[in-house]
Structures are given as structure tokens and as C-alpha cells.
Write a protein that holds these residues in place. Structure first.
Motif, PDB file in Angstrom:
ATOM      1  N   SER A 120      51.728  26.007  -3.813  1.00 56.11           N
ATOM      2  CA  SER A 120      52.122  27.579  -3.165  1.00 56.11           C
ATOM      3  C   SER A 120      51.442  27.243  -1.828  1.00 56.11           C
ATOM      4  O   SER A 120      52.040  27.947  -0.373  1.00 56.11           O
ATOM      5  CB  SER A 120      51.770  28.544  -4.158  1.00 56.11           C
ATOM      6  OG  SER A 120      52.619  28.788  -4.818  1.00 56.11           O
TER       7      SER A 120
ATOM      8  N   MET B 119      53.782  24.946  -0.065  1.00 52.61           N
ATOM      9  CA  MET B 119      55.060  25.217   0.623  1.00 52.61           C
ATOM     10  C   MET B 119      54.708  26.494   1.526  1.00 52.61           C
ATOM     11  O   MET B 119      55.779  26.283   2.949  1.00 52.61           O
ATOM     12  CB  MET B 119      55.290  25.654  -0.677  1.00 52.61           C
ATOM     13  CG  MET B 119      56.564  25.062  -1.528  1.00 52.61           C
ATOM     14  SD  MET B 119      57.231  23.969  -0.411  1.00 52.61           S
ATOM     15  CE  MET B 119      58.847  25.095  -0.128  1.00 52.61           C
ATOM     16  N   ALA B 120      53.909  27.213   1.719  1.00 51.61           N
ATOM     17  CA  ALA B 120      53.538  28.187   2.642  1.00 51.61           C
ATOM     18  C   ALA B 120      53.555  27.363   4.548  1.00 51.61           C
ATOM     19  O   ALA B 120      54.105  27.908   5.201  1.00 51.61           O
ATOM     20  CB  ALA B 120      52.172  28.844   2.657  1.00 51.61           C
TER      21      ALA B 120
ATOM     22  N   GLU C 182      57.152  26.213   4.900  1.00 56.20           N
ATOM     23  CA  GLU C 182      57.930  27.171   5.507  1.00 56.20           C
ATOM     24  C   GLU C 182      57.570  27.910   7.196  1.00 56.20           C
ATOM     25  O   GLU C 182      58.454  28.498   7.391  1.00 56.20           O
ATOM     26  CB  GLU C 182      57.656  28.595   4.339  1.00 56.20           C
ATOM     27  CG  GLU C 182      58.708  27.861   3.183  1.00 56.20           C
ATOM     28  CD  GLU C 182      57.806  28.534   2.038  1.00 56.20           C
ATOM     29  OE1 GLU C 182      56.992  29.632   2.324  1.00 56.20           O
ATOM     30  OE2 GLU C 182      58.349  28.761   1.044  1.00 56.20           O
TER      31      GLU C 182
ATOM     32  N   LEU D 292      58.882  26.801  -8.288  1.00 52.52           N
ATOM     33  CA  LEU D 292      57.639  28.041  -7.709  1.00 52.52           C
ATOM     34  C   LEU D 292      58.990  28.105  -6.801  1.00 52.52           C
ATOM     35  O   LEU D 292      58.311  28.915  -5.960  1.00 52.52           O
ATOM     36  CB  LEU D 292      57.248  26.432  -7.242  1.00 52.52           C
ATOM     37  CG  LEU D 292      56.987  26.898  -5.955  1.00 52.52           C
ATOM     38  CD1 LEU D 292      55.381  27.774  -5.742  1.00 52.52           C
ATOM     39  CD2 LEU D 292      55.719  25.049  -5.495  1.00 52.52           C
ATOM     40  N   TYR D 293      60.106  27.512  -6.387  1.00 48.88           N
ATOM     41  CA  TYR D 293      61.122  27.600  -4.669  1.00 48.88           C
ATOM     42  C   TYR D 293      61.364  29.103  -5.238  1.00 48.88           C
ATOM     43  O   TYR D 293      61.117  29.544  -4.321  1.00 48.88           O
ATOM     44  CB  TYR D 293      61.453  26.378  -4.897  1.00 48.88           C
ATOM     45  CG  TYR D 293      60.603  25.304  -4.488  1.00 48.88           C
ATOM     46  CD1 TYR D 293      59.620  25.009  -3.667  1.00 48.88           C
ATOM     47  CD2 TYR D 293      61.519  24.237  -5.104  1.00 48.88           C
ATOM     48  CE1 TYR D 293      59.123  23.661  -4.374  1.00 48.88           C
ATOM     49  CE2 TYR D 293      60.931  23.369  -5.637  1.00 48.88           C
ATOM     50  CZ  TYR D 293      59.843  22.729  -5.099  1.00 48.88           C
ATOM     51  OH  TYR D 293      59.211  21.413  -4.722  1.00 48.88           O
TER      52      TYR D 293
ATOM     53  N   ARG E 212      59.148  31.642  -4.003  1.00 49.15           N
ATOM     54  CA  ARG E 212      58.926  32.083  -3.207  1.00 49.15           C
ATOM     55  C   ARG E 212      59.755  32.539  -1.884  1.00 49.15           C
ATOM     56  O   ARG E 212      60.316  32.753  -0.997  1.00 49.15           O
ATOM     57  CB  ARG E 212      58.250  30.257  -2.323  1.00 49.15           C
ATOM     58  CG  ARG E 212      57.182  30.204  -2.518  1.00 49.15           C
ATOM     59  CD  ARG E 212      56.166  29.177  -2.567  1.00 49.15           C
ATOM     60  NE  ARG E 212      55.847  29.453  -0.967  1.00 49.15           N
ATOM     61  CZ  ARG E 212      55.153  30.424  -0.932  1.00 49.15           C
ATOM     62  NH1 ARG E 212      54.289  30.580  -1.568  1.00 49.15           N
ATOM     63  NH2 ARG E 212      54.637  30.128   0.877  1.00 49.15           N
TER      64      ARG E 212
ATOM     65  N   TRP F 171      62.643  31.128  -2.141  1.00 45.68           N
ATOM     66  CA  TRP F 171      64.282  29.954  -1.892  1.00 45.68           C
ATOM     67  C   TRP F 171      65.171  30.125  -2.968  1.00 45.68           C
ATOM     68  O   TRP F 171      65.319  30.493  -3.934  1.00 45.68           O
ATOM     69  CB  TRP F 171      63.298  28.434  -1.893  1.00 45.68           C
ATOM     70  CG  TRP F 171      62.286  28.094  -0.590  1.00 45.68           C
ATOM     71  CD1 TRP F 171      61.374  28.470  -1.205  1.00 45.68           C
ATOM     72  CD2 TRP F 171      61.986  27.006   0.059  1.00 45.68           C
ATOM     73  NE1 TRP F 171      60.798  27.895   0.215  1.00 45.68           N
ATOM     74  CE2 TRP F 171      61.209  26.610   0.431  1.00 45.68           C
ATOM     75  CE3 TRP F 171      64.215  26.129   0.361  1.00 45.68           C
ATOM     76  CZ2 TRP F 171      61.637  25.593   1.934  1.00 45.68           C
ATOM     77  CZ3 TRP F 171      64.110  25.512   1.287  1.00 45.68           C
ATOM     78  CH2 TRP F 171      62.862  25.529   2.056  1.00 45.68           C
TER      79      TRP F 171
ATOM     80  N   PHE G 149      66.633  28.301   2.135  1.00 45.06           N
ATOM     81  CA  PHE G 149      65.861  29.317   2.645  1.00 45.06           C
ATOM     82  C   PHE G 149      66.084  29.207   3.919  1.00 45.06           C
ATOM     83  O   PHE G 149      66.425  28.687   5.188  1.00 45.06           O
ATOM     84  CB  PHE G 149      64.657  28.381   2.766  1.00 45.06           C
ATOM     85  CG  PHE G 149      63.336  29.329   2.570  1.00 45.06           C
ATOM     86  CD1 PHE G 149      62.395  30.445   2.104  1.00 45.06           C
ATOM     87  CD2 PHE G 149      63.055  30.460   4.599  1.00 45.06           C
ATOM     88  CE1 PHE G 149      61.880  30.689   2.125  1.00 45.06           C
ATOM     89  CE2 PHE G 149      61.691  31.420   4.848  1.00 45.06           C
ATOM     90  CZ  PHE G 149      61.149  31.929   3.379  1.00 45.06           C
TER      91      PHE G 149
END
Length: 173
Positions: free
Chosen positions: A90, A93-94, A97, A117-118, A121, A123, A151
Motif C-alpha cells: 500500500s 502504491m501510494a 499514485e 490491493l489495487y 485503492r 484502481w 487509475f
């Protein structure tokens, strides 16, 4: 803590550690897969001197409708098995992003294990057909249908429409 660096800023020892992490995470990881993770920004996290997580963001072009989309494409997301389920992915990915506002859209190809996970968030799963712009012309990539996530950014997207990736060696998506 996540550290961001461009491929050109990573010392050889760190690049070797990234490659070893990715080879351990993906049974079919190969040279084209490695090359596809390079040339952009990397998010790395360490436990002491040991690399425990990685993700990279590279620039790609995707075709959607009558538009060529400047795309931030996430590659090489991996966390060492001893550090999973601790928020490392996470955090990686943050960091990715946070870089996406420089692109019209973000995209990635998810494994079954990574998809939750995606999706969690924000996605969005691409529901339409996928294609690749190959040297022989546009070719269908039906094996990748359902595995591509986007995204949304500045570009208007029809998630049920066709999406075509630019050509590259190895896995196109």
C-alpha cells in the motif's frame, strides 16, 4: 519509509537487489520483464540494508477511442514474503499514485493476488477488450482481459471500450 529514485540514480547493487526481489516474486520473471521495469521512477523500501519492497512507474502510450493517452504504467510491484501483510505494498502504491498527476491516466496489469490491493485503492478494472499495437499491426490480447486496471486522471475513459497498449518486448501488458 519509501525512497523514490529514477532508474539512473540507482546504484548497481540496488538494481541487483530489485531484480532479485522480482525474480523471487514472479516465477516467470525474465529479461524483458526486467527491462520493462526500468527507465522511470522507483519506490523502494528497506528493512535495514535489505530491500523488502519495490514498485516502478514508467511512461507508456495507450490508445483508447480516438486518443493516445500519456500513461503512467506501474511495473514490478513486489514485497519480500517476510514483509507481506504489513502495509508495504500500500505504501509503495501510494508513492506511485502521487506521481500519476503528471499523466493522463495510470494503468497496470494485476495478478489475481494483487488485484484486491489495487481495487481497494481506487484502481478500476478495465472491462473492455484489450489489444496491443504490434509490429504486425493491432492484435487482440484476450488473455489480459480482466487483468488491466486503470487509475483515472485527466482523460475521460469508457471502461467497456477497447484499450490498446504500445508495443514492447515480453508481456505487453
Amino acid at each position: 519509509m519509501i525512497r523514490l529514485a529514477h532508474t539512473a540514480q540507482l546504484p548497481s547493487a540496488e538494481l541487483d537487489a530489485v531484480r532479485a526481489l522480482l525474480e523471487g516474486a514472479f516465477a516467470d520473471f525474465d529479461l524483458p520483464g526486467w527491462e520493462n521495469t526500468l527507465g522511470g521512477m522507483h519506490a523502494l523500501t528497506f528493512d535495514g540494508d535489505d530491500l523488502v519492497g519495490h514498485a516502478s512507474l514508467v511512461q507508456r502510450r495507450l490508445l483508447h477511442g480516438d486518443r493516445v493517452l500519456n500513461t503512467g504504467y506501474v511495473e514490478g510491484v513486489a514485497v519480500h514474503p517476510d514483509h507481506r501483510r504489513r502495509g508495504v505494498a500500500s505504501a509503495l502504491m501510494a508513492a506511485m499514485e502521487d506521481l500519476l498527476p503528471g499523466y493522463e491516466v495510470g494503468a497496470l496489469s494485476a495478478t489475481r493476488a494483487g488485484a484486491p490491493l489495487y481495487a481497494g485503492r481506487g484502481w478500476q478494472q478495465w472491462r473492455g477488450p484489450t489489444f496491443a499495437l504490434t509490429p504486425a499491426g493491432v492484435r487482440r490480447t484476450e488473455d489480459d482481459d480482466g487483468g488491466v486496471y486503470v487509475f483515472p486522471g485527466r482523460a475521460s475513459l469508457d471502461l467497456d471500450g477497447a484499450l490498446t497498449a504500445d508495443w514492447r518486448a515480453g508481456d505487453v501488458w
